[in-house]
Structures are given as structure tokens and as C-alpha cells.
Design a protein around this motif. Structure first.
Motif, PDB file in Angstrom:
ATOM      1  N   ALA A  32      -5.948   5.514  -2.173  1.00  0.00           N
ATOM      2  CA  ALA A  32      -6.445   6.922  -1.616  1.00  0.00           C
ATOM      3  C   ALA A  32      -5.767   7.396  -0.604  1.00  0.00           C
ATOM      4  N   PRO A  33      -5.876   8.576   0.224  1.00  0.00           N
ATOM      5  CA  PRO A  33      -6.058   9.206   0.804  1.00  0.00           C
ATOM      6  C   PRO A  33      -6.917   9.306   2.044  1.00  0.00           C
ATOM      7  N   ILE A  34      -6.349   8.667   2.720  1.00  0.00           N
ATOM      8  CA  ILE A  34      -7.306   8.903   3.991  1.00  0.00           C
ATOM      9  C   ILE A  34      -8.373   9.910   4.391  1.00  0.00           C
ATOM     10  N   ARG A  35      -9.150   9.994   4.040  1.00  0.00           N
ATOM     11  CA  ARG A  35     -10.459  10.955   4.544  1.00  0.00           C
ATOM     12  C   ARG A  35     -11.324  10.326   5.940  1.00  0.00           C
ATOM     13  N   LEU A  36     -11.448   9.213   6.343  1.00  0.00           N
ATOM     14  CA  LEU A  36     -11.589   9.286   7.907  1.00  0.00           C
ATOM     15  C   LEU A  36     -11.752   7.814   8.448  1.00  0.00           C
ATOM     16  N   ASN A  37     -12.234   6.907   7.960  1.00  0.00           N
ATOM     17  CA  ASN A  37     -11.980   5.732   9.010  1.00  0.00           C
ATOM     18  C   ASN A  37     -11.451   4.290   8.002  1.00  0.00           C
ATOM     19  N   ASN A  38     -10.890   4.149   6.425  1.00  0.00           N
ATOM     20  CA  ASN A  38     -11.065   3.209   5.587  1.00  0.00           C
ATOM     21  C   ASN A  38      -9.767   3.580   5.549  1.00  0.00           C
ATOM     22  N   VAL A  39      -8.359   2.500   5.066  1.00  0.00           N
ATOM     23  CA  VAL A  39      -7.420   3.157   4.251  1.00  0.00           C
ATOM     24  C   VAL A  39      -7.637   1.472   3.779  1.00  0.00           C
ATOM     25  N   CYS A  40      -7.316   2.324   2.106  1.00  0.00           N
ATOM     26  CA  CYS A  40      -6.989   1.793   1.361  1.00  0.00           C
ATOM     27  C   CYS A  40      -5.834   1.755   0.581  1.00  0.00           C
ATOM     28  N   PHE A  41      -5.084   0.615   0.635  1.00  0.00           N
ATOM     29  CA  PHE A  41      -3.695   0.695   0.743  1.00  0.00           C
ATOM     30  C   PHE A  41      -3.069  -0.726  -0.580  1.00  0.00           C
ATOM     31  N   THR A  42      -2.399  -1.107  -1.084  1.00  0.00           N
ATOM     32  CA  THR A  42      -1.528  -2.097  -1.668  1.00  0.00           C
ATOM     33  C   THR A  42      -0.323  -2.143  -1.739  1.00  0.00           C
ATOM     34  N   VAL A  57     -10.768  -3.805  -5.049  1.00  0.00           N
ATOM     35  CA  VAL A  57     -10.250  -2.823  -6.297  1.00  0.00           C
ATOM     36  C   VAL A  57     -10.391  -1.771  -6.353  1.00  0.00           C
ATOM     37  N   TYR A  58      -9.342  -1.289  -6.367  1.00  0.00           N
ATOM     38  CA  TYR A  58      -9.672   0.718  -6.433  1.00  0.00           C
ATOM     39  C   TYR A  58      -8.725   1.310  -8.372  1.00  0.00           C
ATOM     40  N   LYS A  59      -9.606   2.105  -9.288  1.00  0.00           N
ATOM     41  CA  LYS A  59      -9.294   2.639  -9.844  1.00  0.00           C
ATOM     42  C   LYS A  59      -8.429   1.306 -10.173  1.00  0.00           C
ATOM     43  N   GLY A  60      -9.313   0.716 -10.635  1.00  0.00           N
ATOM     44  CA  GLY A  60      -8.339  -0.676 -11.789  1.00  0.00           C
ATOM     45  C   GLY A  60      -6.909  -1.604 -11.189  1.00  0.00           C
ATOM     46  N   ARG A  61      -6.473  -1.218  -9.794  1.00  0.00           N
ATOM     47  CA  ARG A  61      -5.518  -1.435  -8.787  1.00  0.00           C
ATOM     48  C   ARG A  61      -6.269  -2.350  -8.033  1.00  0.00           C
ATOM     49  N   LYS A  62      -5.403  -4.131  -7.988  1.00  0.00           N
ATOM     50  CA  LYS A  62      -5.635  -4.510  -6.789  1.00  0.00           C
ATOM     51  C   LYS A  62      -4.750  -4.042  -5.284  1.00  0.00           C
ATOM     52  N   GLY A  63      -5.861  -4.328  -4.391  1.00  0.00           N
ATOM     53  CA  GLY A  63      -5.304  -3.677  -3.148  1.00  0.00           C
ATOM     54  C   GLY A  63      -6.805  -4.161  -2.258  1.00  0.00           C
ATOM     55  N   ILE A  64      -6.112  -3.339  -0.430  1.00  0.00           N
ATOM     56  CA  ILE A  64      -6.647  -4.273   0.906  1.00  0.00           C
ATOM     57  C   ILE A  64      -7.223  -2.914   0.983  1.00  0.00           C
ATOM     58  N   ARG A  65      -8.037  -3.693   1.827  1.00  0.00           N
ATOM     59  CA  ARG A  65      -8.964  -2.174   2.398  1.00  0.00           C
ATOM     60  C   ARG A  65      -9.000  -2.799   4.272  1.00  0.00           C
ATOM     61  N   ALA A  66      -8.906  -1.149   4.976  1.00  0.00           N
ATOM     62  CA  ALA A  66      -8.634  -1.893   5.985  1.00  0.00           C
ATOM     63  C   ALA A  66      -9.042  -0.877   6.453  1.00  0.00           C
ATOM     64  N   SER A  67     -10.614  -0.920   7.800  1.00  0.00           N
ATOM     65  CA  SER A  67     -11.465  -0.377   7.894  1.00  0.00           C
ATOM     66  C   SER A  67     -11.863  -0.440   9.736  1.00  0.00           C
ATOM     67  N   PHE A  68     -11.189   0.722  10.034  1.00  0.00           N
ATOM     68  CA  PHE A  68     -11.668   1.575  11.812  1.00  0.00           C
ATOM     69  C   PHE A  68     -12.436   1.891  11.658  1.00  0.00           C
ATOM     70  N   VAL A  69     -13.810   0.619  12.619  1.00  0.00           N
ATOM     71  CA  VAL A  69     -15.014   1.282  13.240  1.00  0.00           C
ATOM     72  C   VAL A  69     -15.227   0.432  14.712  1.00  0.00           C
ATOM     73  N   ASN A  70     -13.991  -0.698  15.194  1.00  0.00           N
ATOM     74  CA  ASN A  70     -14.695  -0.856  16.711  1.00  0.00           C
ATOM     75  C   ASN A  70     -14.320  -0.271  17.430  1.00  0.00           C
ATOM     76  N   TRP A  71     -15.086  -0.280  18.787  1.00  0.00           N
ATOM     77  CA  TRP A  71     -14.907   0.490  19.768  1.00  0.00           C
ATOM     78  C   TRP A  71     -13.424  -0.010  20.545  1.00  0.00           C
ATOM     79  N   ARG A  72     -12.655  -0.822  20.495  1.00  0.00           N
ATOM     80  CA  ARG A  72     -12.052  -1.692  21.125  1.00  0.00           C
ATOM     81  C   ARG A  72     -10.594  -1.211  20.883  1.00  0.00           C
ATOM     82  N   THR A  73     -10.147  -1.333  19.129  1.00  0.00           N
ATOM     83  CA  THR A  73      -8.852  -1.151  18.189  1.00  0.00           C
ATOM     84  C   THR A  73      -8.116   0.186  19.609  1.00  0.00           C
ATOM     85  N   ASN A  74      -6.867  -0.050  19.384  1.00  0.00           N
ATOM     86  CA  ASN A  74      -6.177   0.559  19.926  1.00  0.00           C
ATOM     87  C   ASN A  74      -5.036   0.999  19.346  1.00  0.00           C
ATOM     88  N   GLU A  75      -3.989   1.735  20.048  1.00  0.00           N
ATOM     89  CA  GLU A  75      -2.180   1.999  19.438  1.00  0.00           C
ATOM     90  C   GLU A  75      -1.976   0.236  19.650  1.00  0.00           C
TER      91      GLU A  75
END
Ligand code: PLP
Length: 469
Positions: free
Chosen positions: A393-403, A432-450
Motif C-alpha cells: 500500500a502507499p505510505i500515507r503516514l508512518n506505517n509501511v506495509c510490504f511483502t 494480511v492485507y487485501k488477501g496477501r501476506k505481508g509485513i508491517r513496520a510502524s515508525f513511532v519511536n522518538w529515537r529512530t534515525n537514518e
């Protein structure tokens, strides 16, 4: 006094000093603490006849348990939607335990803890640019916030039919419409006696969306032939951080009679950034809103709040009243939290959020949100630059849903994620997103960096190689 307790009392300073030092050591070393741990513990302990004392208990904790703690407050823990804890929020959390106030009545003799909670809610309303027509309170998490809100919605529904469900139990089918509810809202329907199957699923917008389709919503409303209903809408779905169109839903209120609840557990924080606040435009029209603090506000578990319109204060009291004759009136006069939410005795749960808000201000949280969202985009771009991954799915905010790229790799997604997570450098969750198995990465932690994104990409690339062996 028991002699061990007496000893601990005399040794308070030393005990707390050791705990403090341990906290510093853990937090300073967070980048090296693994994000997962497969070791477990033998449940060997029998209750001891005589106490060990705090220092010995701490030693045992350090030997047996502390080494198994994972870095869930760390920068590469991207599973679920997991925030960390900022220094100020830890101060608030520690001091909430130290002061150990029972946070109930506003006019309790010699206590201002409920007023601190009011003040914190007030600060949060300003952070999120919401009007003061809401009355809020702290609960343990978004699940309990949904529970509190939907509990009042249930009472509202009964009143529309001339019934008092709180007093007499539910005697009518409660109409609930929702498109992509969080699993916790469904759990709440079960806990509230409404029934976890008793809701109507409205279509989502065509294409790669999880937001409610307004046309289908209106069709479903019309099927109810003017009966009242409860709408559970989303400000940030967990897979793709999609938002319902709140301006459009607001307009429906002129035509139809419904309770409007928004689950904005993490997505509500879109409001703190000029770049993203359009996503929540119109949300102030809701009857109730759920927001988590232990996610994007980066305060320790357990911290969330509900916001319920003041005009529903009596329904809220009818639902949760504990004492005989609660009176809402001016909330600063005779207000007691035990009459408006599930718990009776409560800690000073607002204090970590109070400290965090005072310490970092609006700008601090805007920076956290914008950092998280730009890292999510950066991560998404790094993923599609490889040959191995695709975004679901497109990245709209902070969650990355990929496979894994290619439908032939679908059965390998679970194994791949296990390989990645077992290495302990990054933690992500399956979906599972729209019938496909996937992985979620959610970015909310204040320490995360490049630098973390680099480490994560390295881990993903080597795990692909491991998968092929
Ligand atoms: C996390 C989350 C919940 C549940 O929150 P808890 O704090 O785990 O109770 C509910 N709704 C949404 C949208 C969430 O992201």
C-alpha cells in the motif's frame, strides 16, 4: 514492622539509587539490546517464607529476568505500533509510583491529582487542536478507551429508543456500522454485551484503500430506515494508516441520528503536523475519540485517553456511575473519575503525559511525528529500490506495509519474517492485507534515525540470502 521491611525503609536511598542506575544502564545500552529473545524462564519460584529484601530481589531480577528483556522501547522495534519512553515521561512514570495518589475526585481533601489529569487533557486538546467541548480521562490503552467510548455510545443508543441499558440490560439489537475497525473495537463489542459479530461491515473505498466508502455507508444507513446507529470510524488503520473522511461524515450528521466514534489511537497525532493535519480535518465533530499515549506520545505503557463530548456527560455517568448520586454539573466542582470510566481506584496515570508535554511542547511532538513519517517514506523507498520487496500500500503516514516481491513468494513471508525477527536487530509484525501476506513496520519511536534504516535494510538483505539457502 516486619524486620525486612524495616531494613528496606532504612535503606530507601540505596535501593532507589540502584534501581536508578540500572535504568540508566538499560536505556544507555538500548541500541545493543536485542529486539527479540527466544530464551524463556523456568517458573521455579515458590513463595518464600521470609523476604529477601529489595536488594536481593533486585539481584535475582538482574540474574534471571533482566537479561531477557527486549528493546521494545528502542529505535528498531517496529512491531505493532510501539512507542518508546522519553526521559520526561519516565520521570512522570516513576513519580506517579512514588506519589501513589488515588486519582478520583476533583475535590478530594488534599489532592490535586484529578486536577492534574484535567490539566493534562487540556494540554492534549491543545496539542491536537481539538475544542474544549470534550471531557477526557486516562485509561490503560486504546482498547479501554474504545471500551469507555462505546460503553457510552451503547447507553446513548438505548436512550434513543427510550431504554436504559445500563440499568436494565440490553434489550434491543444495537446497530453498528464500521469499515476497517481495529480488532480491539470488536473485542469491546463482546465485552459490552453487544456481540462481536453484531456489526455491519461497510465497504472501503475502491482501490488500495482502507477508508470507509461513503456511498456504501449511506446505503447501509438507509437500510436501517431511520433507526439510530453507532459509527466506528478510523483515524489511522494499523496496516496502512488510512483515514476515513471526517468532513464528509460530519455532514452526514445533519441527515442521520448516530453516535460517531473515532479510533485515532495513533493517527490522531497527524494533527500536530501542518503536513498531515488535513487527515483529521472534521474530527472535532465526533461524539467520542480514542487516543493512545504509549504509542506516538512516547510515554511508557499504560497510557491512553478517551475524549467524550461534554454534552454526553449524563450518559457517561449513567454508564459508569459508582456512587449513589453523582452530579456532573461543572466538572471542576463535583467531578469524580470513578463515575465516568471503568476503574475506581486509579494511579496518577496522566503524570507521564503531563511531564512529556511540558518538557517537549508542541514543537517536540511535531518533530517526532515528522521524523517518524519521513523515516517511513525513506524505508519504503529503500525497500522498493531492492529487487526483493514490494509495497502492499502507499505510505500515507508512518506505517509501511510490504511483502516479498512476487506472488510465488507468498508462502515464504512468514518464514522470512521469523528469520529477520530472530536476529534481534529489528522487530516487525506479520499481517494480511487485501488477501496477501505481508509485513508491517510502524515508525513511532522518538529515537529512530537514518542509521537505523541502514541497519534494518542490511538485516533484510542478509535475511533474504538466509531464506534462499
Ligand atoms: C494500538 C491500537 C489499539 C489498541 O490499543 P492498546 O493500547 O493496545 O489497547 C486500538 N486501535 C488502534 C487503531 C490501534 O492502533
Amino acid at each position: 514492622m516486619n524486620s525486612i521491611l524495616q531494613h528496606d525503609l532504612n535503606d530507601f536511598e540505596n535501593i532507589l539509587e540502584k534501581a536508578k542506575q540500572q535504568g540508566i544502564n538499560f536505556l544507555n545500552n538500548l541500541n545493543n539490546v536485542p529486539t527479540s529473545n527466544k530464551n524463556t524462564i523456568d517458573l521455579v519460584n515458590n513463595l518464600n517464607e521470609f523476604g529477601l529484601g529489595s536488594i536481593e530481589a533486585l539481584k535475582e531480577f538482574n540474574e534471571r529476568l533482566a537479561p531477557l528483556m527486549v528493546s521494545s522501547p528502542g529505535p528498531r522495534y517496529l512491531g505493532f505500533v510501539t512507542g518508546g519512553s522519553t526521559p520526561a515521561s519516565i520521570v512522570g512514570d516513576w513519580l506517579a509510583s512514588v506519589y501513589d495518589q488515588n486519582t478520583q475526585a476533583v475535590k478530594a481533601q488534599g489532592g490535586v491529582s484529578a486536577l492534574i489529569e484535567f490539566e493534562t487533557i487540556n494540554l492534549l486538546l491543545q496539542l491536537l487542536e481539538l475544542p474544549d467541548s470534550f471531557l477526557g480521562g486516562f485509561v490503560t490503552g486504546a482498547t479501554m478507551s474504545n471500551f469507555t467510548s462505546l460503553g457510552v455510545a451503547r447507553q446513548w443508543f438505548g436512550k434513543q429508543l427510550g431504554k436504559d441499558f445500563a440499568k436494565n440490560g440490553i434489550s434491543e439489537t444495537i446497530n453498528i456500522l464500521t469499515a476497517t475497525p481495529h480488532s480491539s473495537s470488536i473485542k469491546c463489542l463482546s465485552m459490552l454485551g453487544i456481540g462481536s459479530q453484531n456489526y455491519t461491515t461497510v465497504k472501503t473505498i475502491e482501490g488500495n484503500r482502507e477508508a470507509i466508502d461513503l456511498h456504501d455507508l449511506e446505503e447501509n444507513i438507509q437500510k436501517l430506515s431511520s433507526k439510530p446507529f453507532i459509527l466506528i470510524s478510523s483515524a489511522g488503520t494499523v496496516n496502512t494508516a488510512d483515514f476515513d473522511d471526517f468532513d464528509a461524515i460530519s455532514k452526514l450528521r445533519d441527515k442521520y441520528n448516530f453516535w460517531w466514534h473515532i479510533d485515532a489511537a495513533f493517527g490522531g497525532f497527524a494533527a500536530v503536523s501542518e503536513k498531515f493535519k488535513h487527515l483529521v480535518e472534521g474530527w472535532e465533530g465526533a461524539d467520542s475519540i480514542t487516543i493512545d499515549c504509549h504509542k506516538w506520545l512516547n510515554v511508557p505503557y499504560e497510557s491512553a485517553f478517551y475524549l467524550i463530548k461534554k454534552e454526553h456527560g449524563n450518559l457517561q455517568i449513567e454508564t459508569f456511575q459508582n456512587s449513589n448520586a453523582p452530579y456532573l454539573g461543572n466538572p471542576l466542582e463535583n467531578f469524580n473519575y470513578l463515575n465516568v470510566l471503568p476503574e475506581n481506584s486509579r494511579r496518577l496515570r496522566a503524570l507521564p503525559a503531563w511531564f512529556a508535554l511540558r518538557a517537549y511542547g508542541k514543537e517536540g511532538f511535531k518533530d517526532i511525528v515528522e521524523n517518524s513519517t519521513s523515516l517511513a517514506l525513506h524505508f519504503g523507498n529503500a525497500l522498493i529500490a531492492t529487487e526483493s520487496f514490494e509495497l502492499l500500500a502507499p505510505i500515507r503516514l508512518n506505517n509501511v506495509c510490504f511483502t516479498l516481491k512476487g506472488s510465488h513468494n507468498q508462502e515464504k513471508v512468514g518464514e522470512f519474517l521469523n528469520i529477520v525477527n530472530d536476529k534481534g536487530k529489528v522487530f516487525m509484525t506479520p499481517t494480511v492485507y487485501k488477501g496477501r501476506k505481508g509485513i508491517r513496520a510502524s515508525f513511532v519511536n522518538w529515537r529512530t534515525n537514518e542509521e537505523d534504516i541502514k541497519i534494518i535494510m542490511e538485516e533484510l538483505k542478509t535475511s533474504i540470502l538466509d531464506l534462499e539457502i
